[in-house]
Design a protein around this motif. Sequence first.
Motif, short mmCIF file in Angstrom:
data_model
loop_
_atom_site.label_atom_id
_atom_site.label_comp_id
_atom_site.label_asym_id
_atom_site.label_seq_id
_atom_site.Cartn_x
_atom_site.Cartn_y
_atom_site.Cartn_z
N GLN A 143 0.74 -1.09 0.01
CA GLN A 143 0.17 0.05 -0.02
C GLN A 143 0.92 1.21 -0.16
O GLN A 143 0.64 2.00 0.93
N SER B 68 -10.64 9.02 -7.14
CA SER B 68 -11.51 10.49 -6.72
C SER B 68 -10.45 11.28 -6.26
O SER B 68 -9.04 11.20 -5.91
N TYR C 128 -5.85 16.09 -2.84
CA TYR C 128 -5.54 14.73 -2.61
C TYR C 128 -6.07 14.05 -3.65
O TYR C 128 -7.29 14.04 -3.79
N CYS D 77 -6.86 9.81 -4.53
CA CYS D 77 -7.15 8.62 -3.94
C CYS D 77 -7.58 7.39 -4.80
O CYS D 77 -8.54 7.82 -5.75
N PHE E 175 -8.89 3.35 -5.68
CA PHE E 175 -9.13 1.85 -5.00
C PHE E 175 -8.21 0.93 -5.55
O PHE E 175 -7.61 1.15 -6.45
N TRP F 93 -7.87 1.23 0.04
CA TRP F 93 -7.69 2.35 -0.75
C TRP F 93 -6.47 2.82 -0.49
O TRP F 93 -5.71 2.77 0.65
N PHE G 48 -4.15 6.93 -0.76
CA PHE G 48 -4.25 8.24 -1.07
C PHE G 48 -2.91 8.56 -1.53
O PHE G 48 -1.83 8.06 -1.48
N GLY H 204 0.08 11.74 -1.76
CA GLY H 204 0.73 12.85 -0.59
C GLY H 204 0.20 14.02 -0.53
O GLY H 204 0.57 14.75 0.48
#
Lengths: 110, 119
Positions: free
Chosen positions: A1, A36, A89, A91, A93, A99, A101, A103
């Motif tokens: 992740q 998103s 930000y 993001c 999936f 999920w 994001f 930085g």
Amino acid sequence: QSALTQPASVSGSPGQSIAISCTGTSSDVGSYNLVSWYQQHPGKAPKLIIYEVARRPSGVSNRFSGSKSGNTASLTISGLQAEDEADYYCCSFAGSNAWVFGGGTKLTVL
Amino acid sequence: QVQVVESGGGVVQPGGSLRLSCVASGFTFSRNVMHWVRQAPGKGLEWVAFIHPDGTIKTYADSVKGRLTSSRDNSKNTLYLQMDSLRAEDTAVYYCAKDLSTTYSFDYWGQGTLVTVSP
């Protein structure tokens, strides 16, 4: 992740257009049209401005637009206004109900 | 109108525990996926946890797996985050966020509650 990669800062003058990139991998941005974007003013909660790569929630200005190519998504803000100065930000999936994001990018309106 | 309101933050020592709550209103809570997202002071957003509408499916970021546990009480329109074995790096504002159904995005956020882990 691992976090998605965004530029730390961008700037533009009122009326100009700017773009913020968001680079992920083939496991997240590249695999799903589920990127998103969020706008966050200092001391405030984030606000959703783009979902599913390019869709705008009701009430969000059409000056905000999104796109994606390969592992990189982009947010474009046209007709910059002073009120657009904020942190942004992205993001994505990432599969398996996870999920990730970016930085964050600080937008300065000159 | 849709609202989510977090509470329960505070100062806790390393290794300690805390339980956060998030009360929802203005939408059918029992039909919505919910998330926890945190933001360390001066840092970016980090997704923390996902919970299915019926509470049976939960996933967590690797950084909190085994220490933070999300749950919900649909009869009370309330989401919880049980935080155990807290570390300094868990210091952050914790937001609960409603999922914009089937879009995998977060459309309503609370104002956040600050958790500070310090000796």
